[in-house]
Design a protein around this motif. Structure first.
Motif, PDB file in Angstrom:
ATOM      1  N   TRP A   1       0.833  -1.187   0.000  1.00 33.89           N
ATOM      2  CA  TRP A   1       0.000   0.000   0.000  1.00 33.89           C
ATOM      3  C   TRP A   1       0.875   1.248   0.000  1.00 33.89           C
ATOM      4  O   TRP A   1       1.659   1.483   0.923  1.00 33.89           O
ATOM      5  CB  TRP A   1      -0.925   0.031   1.223  1.00 33.89           C
ATOM      6  N   SER A   2       0.762   2.039  -1.052  1.00 37.91           N
ATOM      7  CA  SER A   2       1.447   3.314  -1.181  1.00 37.91           C
ATOM      8  C   SER A   2       0.396   4.346  -1.538  1.00 37.91           C
ATOM      9  O   SER A   2      -0.346   4.168  -2.509  1.00 37.91           O
ATOM     10  CB  SER A   2       2.518   3.242  -2.278  1.00 37.91           C
ATOM     11  N   ALA A   3       0.309   5.422  -0.752  1.00 41.00           N
ATOM     12  CA  ALA A   3      -0.801   6.358  -0.931  1.00 41.00           C
ATOM     13  C   ALA A   3      -0.357   7.794  -0.717  1.00 41.00           C
ATOM     14  O   ALA A   3       0.402   8.097   0.210  1.00 41.00           O
ATOM     15  CB  ALA A   3      -1.942   6.020   0.034  1.00 41.00           C
ATOM     16  N   THR A   4      -0.856   8.667  -1.589  1.00 40.72           N
ATOM     17  CA  THR A   4      -0.682  10.107  -1.472  1.00 40.72           C
ATOM     18  C   THR A   4      -2.062  10.733  -1.376  1.00 40.72           C
ATOM     19  O   THR A   4      -2.776  10.802  -2.378  1.00 40.72           O
ATOM     20  CB  THR A   4       0.067  10.683  -2.683  1.00 40.72           C
ATOM     21  N   PRO A   5      -2.501  11.171  -0.210  1.00 43.09           N
ATOM     22  CA  PRO A   5      -3.865  11.668  -0.051  1.00 43.09           C
ATOM     23  C   PRO A   5      -4.149  12.889  -0.924  1.00 43.09           C
ATOM     24  O   PRO A   5      -3.267  13.717  -1.174  1.00 43.09           O
ATOM     25  CB  PRO A   5      -3.937  12.035   1.434  1.00 43.09           C
ATOM     26  N   TYR A   6      -5.380  12.999  -1.366  1.00 44.22           N
ATOM     27  CA  TYR A   6      -5.770  14.165  -2.162  1.00 44.22           C
ATOM     28  C   TYR A   6      -5.971  15.394  -1.290  1.00 44.22           C
ATOM     29  O   TYR A   6      -5.977  16.524  -1.780  1.00 44.22           O
ATOM     30  CB  TYR A   6      -7.034  13.882  -2.975  1.00 44.22           C
ATOM     31  N   TRP A   7      -6.112  15.217   0.023  1.00 46.81           N
ATOM     32  CA  TRP A   7      -6.289  16.351   0.920  1.00 46.81           C
ATOM     33  C   TRP A   7      -4.932  16.856   1.409  1.00 46.81           C
ATOM     34  O   TRP A   7      -3.905  16.167   1.300  1.00 46.81           O
ATOM     35  CB  TRP A   7      -7.158  15.971   2.118  1.00 46.81           C
ATOM     36  N   ALA A   8      -4.929  18.066   1.950  1.00 44.48           N
ATOM     37  CA  ALA A   8      -3.699  18.703   2.408  1.00 44.48           C
ATOM     38  C   ALA A   8      -3.341  18.247   3.818  1.00 44.48           C
ATOM     39  O   ALA A   8      -4.203  17.791   4.574  1.00 44.48           O
ATOM     40  CB  ALA A   8      -3.860  20.218   2.387  1.00 44.48           C
TER      41      ALA A   8
END
Length: 548
Positions: free
Chosen positions: A450-457
């Motif tokens: 699992w690798s994730a870059t959130p769309y929120w700040a």
């Protein structure tokens, strides 16, 4: 991060999600796991369990994890959804969590119950899936009526999958209006062809006199659906009631100790005779775990029963080569195929609860692997995995996950412990996230993909310290470690100024990182970054002057 104890305010209730009674562990509750900090273990294993709090996310209260690792243990994240006994922990809501092996949250859902939280693959990309919906009242103590949500690796919504064809009767005495969707909590399996397999339940009138019940009785029809996730087409539907000639009612073990059926008198309390709690593809069909039938059942692509492996007497198979290894199983969860050759042989594995509310404490729960000769119709045990130093008796729930390198991962459902075994079945990792029977997780996983870059700040918050300093707290919920490893802080002494120059750069430390602001700072922002590159910046925040 702060640790806050919650004192137990009530004894454990007897009925928790998917459970008829408490499970048991022979591990002493005063025993810290090896490697647990001395100042935490005795506190954590008392009559309450510590949880974490964060300045930037005041609604988040993930549990403290007690973790011990040995050389050779796998890296990765724990993916689970702790469900506390609310009378014991009234201030701790259920949530979905991804946590690292240092006990730091990676992603924390909004407060509320999530079932079936899992990392899966859809069209070659990793996605996060979970169930939300209604539980409670009548038969829905053990089942749910809800929706499957699929998120991408930025946590944006890909799809909500629902089921409502107008034929379902909820049996929920707490709600007279229909549910918007009737997908059950037990299964949500994304296949390699881009379809989703789910379970559902329908309260159905049926003559139960053959098992000593009323002629005008009610039972739960155990249903399986497969949907095409591109077109929403229903690819497959299966009903246990439509196959009672192959799987008769008298095969059920969902009985009172005196042999009478449990419930069945009305639509609100139907007899849950079958209970399909897992479904997975097998060759051109499916393999089911039927908990109350003590069976792993194979279906062909048309829904016909190919074979029934029964944990009590073998069903269509004979148990062979036992020699101290028991192939018997009961009340099981999470049946999966390891490999198979159509019409020749198959190796399957499962979480063998071997306990329920009426029969508990005799047979340890194990991760059971079985080899089936489909031509000779014989079955033999490959392994029955358990930690000999921490034997558990799990009434309900549970996961047996196969990991790369022939490692295995056992999650004990209502017993909040997680164990990894290496390729020699040696324990190389143990984790605990609560007291026995005070918190559970229906399924739990160890994932490395699992690798994730959130769309929120990212979020920031400030705290005035007694010494006059101002502490800046920074977090970015959902961002995995490779996305950022440091925080770049921008400060200005002018509350209306601009933030263009980095004043401090501090390494990421867990979920929330703290730094002391420079004297006189009135405006601040922070960016999550790696090296010299900023990934995402927070909103700017005015720093309030201390009151005089």
């Amino acid at each position: 991060m702060h640790l806050c104890p919650l004192v137990a305010v009530a004894s454990c209730i007897l009925l928790q999600f998917l459970s008829l009674a408490h499970g048991q562990s022979n591990a002493s509750d005063t025993r810290p796991y090896p490697g647990t900090p001395a100042n935490l273990s005795s506190f954590a294993l008392a009559t309450f369990w510590p949880y974490q709090t964060f300045v930037t996310e005041p609604e988040f209260h993930p549990p403290v994890l007690e973790i011990s690792k040995q050389p050779g243990a796998s890296d990765g994240f724990f993916v689970f959804a702790p469900l506390p006994f609310l009378p014991v922990y009234p201030d701790r809501p259920p949530v979905g969590l991804i946590m690292d092996q240092l006990g730091n949250p990676i992603w924390h859902s909004a407060n509320g119950f999530l079932g079936q939280l899992e990392v899966q693959q859809l069209f070659g990309k990793n996605v996060l899936t979970y169930w939300t919906g209604g539980i409670g009242g009548g038969f829905v103590d053990a089942h749910g009526m809800g929706t499957i949500t699929i998120l991408d690796s930025t946590y944006r919504l890909i799809k909500n999958v629902t089921l409502n064809d107008g034929t379902f009767k909820a049996g929920d005495s707490m709600q007279n209006k229909p549910y918007p969707s009737y997908i059950d909590i037990h299964e949500s399996f994304i296949t390699s062809k881009g379809s989703l397999i789910v379970t559902a339940y329908n309260s159905t009138p049926y003559n139960l006199s053959v098992v000593g019940g009323p002629e005008d009785g009610w039972l739960l029809d155990s249903l399986i659906y497969e949907f095409d996730l591109r077109t929403n087409e229903t690819l497959f539907r299966w009903s246990s009631v439509e196959h009672i000639d192959e799987l008769p009612l008298n095969g059920s073990h969902q009985l009172h100790p005196n042999g009478s059926i449990i419930d069945g008198n009305n639509a609100t309390h139907p007899w849950d005779y079958f209970l399909t709690n897992s479904v997975a593809p097998l060759d051109d069909g499916y393999i089911l775990s039927c908990r109350h039938y003590w069976s792993a059942i194979a279906l062909d692509s048309k829904g016909n029963v190919k074979w029934n492996l029964n944990g009590e007497d073998g069903g269509d198979f004979d148990f062979v080569n036992q020699t101290g290894k028991s192939s018997t199983f009961s009340w099981q969860h999470y049946v999966r195929p390891l490999n198979s050759t159509p019409n020749k042989d198959a190796t399957i594995y499962m979480f063998n609860n071997h306990n329920n509310g009426f029969d508990n404490g005799t047979n340890p729960s194990t991760g059971l692997t079985l080899y089936l000769d489909l031509q000779k119709r014989t079955v033999e045990t490959v392994s029955a995995l358990r930690d000999p130093k921490d034997v558990v008796y799990v009434d309900s729930q549970g996961t047996y996950q196969r990991l790369p390198g022939d490692h295995k991962f056992l999650a004990n459902g209502q017993i909040p412990t997680l164990t990894e075994f290496d390729d020699n079945d040696r324990v190389v990792m143990k984790a605990r996230f609560g007291q026995d029977n005070q918190v559970s997780s229906y399924r739990s996983y160890l994932v490395s993909n699992w690798s994730a870059t959130p769309y929120w700040a990212p979020k920031i918050a400030t705290t005035q310290e007694p010494n006059g300093n101002v502490t800046l707290s920074m977090s970015w919920n959902g961002a995995t470690p490779e996305v950022y490893g440091c925080w770049m802080i921008y400060e200005s002494t002018n509350v209306n100024g601009t933030l263009t120059k980095i004043s401090q750069k501090v390494p990421r430390t867990g979920f929330e990182t703290n730094a002391t602001l420079s004297t006189g700072t009135r405006l601040v922002a922070a960016a999550a970054g790696r090296g010299k590159r900023a990934s995402r910046q927070s909103k700017s925040l005015r720093v309030e002057l201390p009151s005089v």
